[in-house]
Design a protein around this motif. Sequence first.
Motif, PDB file in Angstrom:
ATOM      1  N   ASN A  24       1.690 -13.635  -0.959  1.00  0.00           N
ATOM      2  CA  ASN A  24       2.100 -14.822  -1.733  1.00  0.00           C
ATOM      3  C   ASN A  24       3.317 -15.510  -1.129  1.00  0.00           C
ATOM      4  O   ASN A  24       3.566 -16.686  -1.376  1.00  0.00           O
ATOM      5  N   ASN A  25       4.112 -14.751  -0.352  1.00  0.00           N
ATOM      6  CA  ASN A  25       5.323 -15.331   0.234  1.00  0.00           C
ATOM      7  C   ASN A  25       5.138 -15.717   1.702  1.00  0.00           C
ATOM      8  O   ASN A  25       6.118 -15.965   2.415  1.00  0.00           O
ATOM      9  N   GLY A  26       3.884 -15.709   2.161  1.00  0.00           N
ATOM     10  CA  GLY A  26       3.605 -16.196   3.522  1.00  0.00           C
ATOM     11  C   GLY A  26       3.955 -15.225   4.628  1.00  0.00           C
ATOM     12  O   GLY A  26       4.122 -15.623   5.788  1.00  0.00           O
ATOM     13  N   PHE A  27       4.053 -13.941   4.295  1.00  0.00           N
ATOM     14  CA  PHE A  27       4.326 -12.943   5.334  1.00  0.00           C
ATOM     15  C   PHE A  27       3.014 -12.335   5.830  1.00  0.00           C
ATOM     16  O   PHE A  27       2.077 -12.136   5.051  1.00  0.00           O
ATOM     17  N   ILE A  28       2.968 -12.028   7.140  1.00  0.00           N
ATOM     18  CA  ILE A  28       1.791 -11.368   7.711  1.00  0.00           C
ATOM     19  C   ILE A  28       2.064  -9.867   7.691  1.00  0.00           C
ATOM     20  O   ILE A  28       3.070  -9.409   8.238  1.00  0.00           O
ATOM     21  N   HIS A  29       1.163  -9.112   7.054  1.00  0.00           N
ATOM     22  CA  HIS A  29       1.323  -7.651   6.963  1.00  0.00           C
ATOM     23  C   HIS A  29       0.635  -7.068   8.203  1.00  0.00           C
ATOM     24  O   HIS A  29      -0.507  -6.643   8.157  1.00  0.00           O
ATOM     25  N   TYR A  30       1.365  -7.042   9.344  1.00  0.00           N
ATOM     26  CA  TYR A  30       0.694  -6.774  10.620  1.00  0.00           C
ATOM     27  C   TYR A  30       0.627  -5.310  10.994  1.00  0.00           C
ATOM     28  O   TYR A  30      -0.021  -4.939  11.978  1.00  0.00           O
ATOM     29  N   GLU A  31       1.305  -4.459  10.257  1.00  0.00           N
ATOM     30  CA  GLU A  31       1.269  -3.013  10.514  1.00  0.00           C
ATOM     31  C   GLU A  31       1.643  -2.372   9.196  1.00  0.00           C
ATOM     32  O   GLU A  31       2.307  -3.026   8.377  1.00  0.00           O
ATOM     33  N   ILE A  32       1.239  -1.118   8.942  1.00  0.00           N
ATOM     34  CA  ILE A  32       1.383  -0.581   7.581  1.00  0.00           C
ATOM     35  C   ILE A  32       2.780  -0.775   6.984  1.00  0.00           C
ATOM     36  O   ILE A  32       2.936  -1.132   5.825  1.00  0.00           O
ATOM     37  N   SER A  33       3.826  -0.633   7.823  1.00  0.00           N
ATOM     38  CA  SER A  33       5.191  -0.746   7.301  1.00  0.00           C
ATOM     39  C   SER A  33       5.895  -2.041   7.706  1.00  0.00           C
ATOM     40  O   SER A  33       7.085  -2.196   7.424  1.00  0.00           O
ATOM     41  N   ASN A  34       5.197  -2.919   8.408  1.00  0.00           N
ATOM     42  CA  ASN A  34       5.892  -4.086   8.968  1.00  0.00           C
ATOM     43  C   ASN A  34       5.245  -5.398   8.595  1.00  0.00           C
ATOM     44  O   ASN A  34       4.013  -5.547   8.690  1.00  0.00           O
ATOM     45  N   LEU A  35       6.081  -6.354   8.200  1.00  0.00           N
ATOM     46  CA  LEU A  35       5.616  -7.664   7.747  1.00  0.00           C
ATOM     47  C   LEU A  35       6.510  -8.724   8.381  1.00  0.00           C
ATOM     48  O   LEU A  35       7.723  -8.499   8.542  1.00  0.00           O
ATOM     49  N   ALA A  36       5.902  -9.863   8.710  1.00  0.00           N
ATOM     50  CA  ALA A  36       6.704 -10.896   9.362  1.00  0.00           C
ATOM     51  C   ALA A  36       6.218 -12.280   8.991  1.00  0.00           C
ATOM     52  O   ALA A  36       5.023 -12.473   8.718  1.00  0.00           O
ATOM     53  N   LYS A  37       7.152 -13.233   9.024  1.00  0.00           N
ATOM     54  CA  LYS A  37       6.724 -14.628   8.910  1.00  0.00           C
ATOM     55  C   LYS A  37       6.007 -14.987  10.206  1.00  0.00           C
ATOM     56  O   LYS A  37       6.312 -14.391  11.260  1.00  0.00           O
ATOM     57  N   PRO A  38       5.095 -15.952  10.181  1.00  0.00           N
ATOM     58  CA  PRO A  38       4.380 -16.316  11.412  1.00  0.00           C
ATOM     59  C   PRO A  38       5.382 -16.587  12.540  1.00  0.00           C
ATOM     60  O   PRO A  38       6.394 -17.255  12.341  1.00  0.00           O
ATOM     61  N   GLY A  39       5.118 -16.020  13.702  1.00  0.00           N
ATOM     62  CA  GLY A  39       5.997 -16.223  14.861  1.00  0.00           C
ATOM     63  C   GLY A  39       7.099 -15.181  14.994  1.00  0.00           C
ATOM     64  O   GLY A  39       7.863 -15.195  15.954  1.00  0.00           O
ATOM     65  N   LYS A  86       1.463   4.277  -4.899  1.00  0.00           N
ATOM     66  CA  LYS A  86       0.360   3.436  -4.424  1.00  0.00           C
ATOM     67  C   LYS A  86       0.469   2.044  -5.064  1.00  0.00           C
ATOM     68  O   LYS A  86       0.261   1.027  -4.399  1.00  0.00           O
ATOM     69  N   ALA A  87       0.832   2.028  -6.349  1.00  0.00           N
ATOM     70  CA  ALA A  87       0.971   0.730  -7.032  1.00  0.00           C
ATOM     71  C   ALA A  87       2.110  -0.073  -6.375  1.00  0.00           C
ATOM     72  O   ALA A  87       2.021  -1.302  -6.249  1.00  0.00           O
ATOM     73  N   GLN A  88       3.164   0.610  -5.927  1.00  0.00           N
ATOM     74  CA  GLN A  88       4.264  -0.102  -5.250  1.00  0.00           C
ATOM     75  C   GLN A  88       3.767  -0.686  -3.920  1.00  0.00           C
ATOM     76  O   GLN A  88       4.103  -1.814  -3.554  1.00  0.00           O
ATOM     77  N   PHE A  89       2.942   0.090  -3.198  1.00  0.00           N
ATOM     78  CA  PHE A  89       2.418  -0.432  -1.936  1.00  0.00           C
ATOM     79  C   PHE A  89       1.513  -1.639  -2.207  1.00  0.00           C
ATOM     80  O   PHE A  89       1.593  -2.659  -1.513  1.00  0.00           O
ATOM     81  N   ASP A  90       0.663  -1.538  -3.231  1.00  0.00           N
ATOM     82  CA  ASP A  90      -0.238  -2.656  -3.565  1.00  0.00           C
ATOM     83  C   ASP A  90       0.573  -3.906  -3.921  1.00  0.00           C
ATOM     84  O   ASP A  90       0.217  -5.030  -3.551  1.00  0.00           O
ATOM     85  N   LEU A  91       1.691  -3.679  -4.624  1.00  0.00           N
ATOM     86  CA  LEU A  91       2.541  -4.820  -4.986  1.00  0.00           C
ATOM     87  C   LEU A  91       3.139  -5.475  -3.731  1.00  0.00           C
ATOM     88  O   LEU A  91       3.218  -6.703  -3.614  1.00  0.00           O
ATOM     89  N   LEU A  92       3.525  -4.618  -2.780  1.00  0.00           N
ATOM     90  CA  LEU A  92       4.051  -5.139  -1.512  1.00  0.00           C
ATOM     91  C   LEU A  92       3.000  -6.021  -0.830  1.00  0.00           C
ATOM     92  O   LEU A  92       3.303  -7.127  -0.356  1.00  0.00           O
ATOM     93  N   CYS A  93       1.743  -5.533  -0.800  1.00  0.00           N
ATOM     94  CA  CYS A  93       0.664  -6.303  -0.145  1.00  0.00           C
ATOM     95  C   CYS A  93       0.508  -7.669  -0.820  1.00  0.00           C
ATOM     96  O   CYS A  93       0.419  -8.705  -0.158  1.00  0.00           O
ATOM     97  N   GLU A  94       0.519  -7.647  -2.155  1.00  0.00           N
ATOM     98  CA  GLU A  94       0.276  -8.882  -2.909  1.00  0.00           C
ATOM     99  C   GLU A  94       1.449  -9.867  -2.738  1.00  0.00           C
ATOM    100  O   GLU A  94       1.265 -11.037  -2.432  1.00  0.00           O
ATOM    101  N   MET A  95       2.672  -9.342  -2.920  1.00  0.00           N
ATOM    102  CA  MET A  95       3.827 -10.255  -2.886  1.00  0.00           C
ATOM    103  C   MET A  95       4.077 -10.802  -1.478  1.00  0.00           C
ATOM    104  O   MET A  95       4.507 -11.943  -1.305  1.00  0.00           O
ATOM    105  N   SER A  96       3.816  -9.976  -0.461  1.00  0.00           N
ATOM    106  CA  SER A  96       4.064 -10.457   0.909  1.00  0.00           C
ATOM    107  C   SER A  96       3.099 -11.600   1.237  1.00  0.00           C
ATOM    108  O   SER A  96       3.481 -12.600   1.839  1.00  0.00           O
TER     109      SER A  96
END
Length: 286
Positions: A227-242, A215-225
């Motif tokens: 901070n790096n401008g990624f949209i966490h648009y689905e539980i396992s998927n993240l993308a830069k805008p566009g 769970k701590a690893q998932f929370d870290l993913l949420c935080e770092m993504s």
Amino acid sequence: MAGIYIHVPFCRKKCSYCDFYSVGEAKMDNHFTDFVLKELSLRNPLIADRIVKTIYFGGGTPSLLPAGNIKRIISGLGDFFGVDPNAEITIEVNPDDVTLELAEQYQAIGVNRVSIGIQSFNNDELIFLGRRHDVGKAIEAIRIFRKASIANISIDLIYGLPHSTLKSWEHSLNVAFGLDIQHLSCYHLTYEEGTPLTRRVAKGTVIPLDEELSKAQFDLLCEMSKNNGFIHYEISNLAKPGYISKHNSGYWLGEEYLGLGPSAHSFNRSMRWWNPSSITGWEKEV
Ligand SMILES: C[S@@+](CC[C@H](N)C(=O)[O-])C[C@H]1O[C@@H](n2cnc3c(N)ncnc32)[C@H](O)[C@@H]1O
Ligand code: SF4
């Protein structure tokens, strides 16, 4: 609008954790592509008159199938459907299959998005997973695609690995966000029934990671993504805008899709159907 999924069921080496349908690459030949095209001519009426907006080659390991065969399938789709000139055309690749020649061939035949199965930027974790590549090759694969002007790069990472720590996961994410990638898929390791990894857990030779640490690893993913401008648009998927995956979004938005190849699933709003998870069973049906 519709999506097309092509399942390429060949792997050089089966990974201990994976239960996607695949067989050894020795069974791969032009015959497979002939059958995909045969299935297309049989089933295209099920989503007739739709404009194809996404084409996705998944596996298995589509990067083992020669680019000439990928090209035949893309052209075959154009014989039956209108294909949007801006269609998103994705291929899943294993890092160690990537050469500049292959990347340029993909570029030339219209592939405009790659999904690279990197899994980890820690060599000991790649060894645990039984992967064919190391960290150096994973980073090189990204650079090669960039050099070949494939501008939409996604990578897969797996977290919750036995022996992983918050620090090792932070390292993988730091490397990932430091590279020029547009999309990131992060999956928690799942212990799939019938896989060698799950048998090792049953025997007690592999101990799954503590849930709190997962769970701590998932929370870290949420935080770092974030901070790096990624949209966490689905539980396992993240993308830069566009760069949200149009193909995956199509599944969630209830759009039609035609799956070709063994184990592929399809949906045309009035029914769902799926192919046998067996090459011979699938060939008999098409
Ligand atoms: C169908 S695989 C194909 C990718 C490609 N063959 C490769 O391995 O590089 C797609 C992704 O699913 C993920 N995956 C497969 N089995 C998994 C499991 N048991 N737990 C978590 N992720 C898994 C991996 O991240 C993999 O890259
Ligand atoms: S993870 Fe990829 S390479 Fe490994 S067995 Fe599954 S599909 Fe094949």
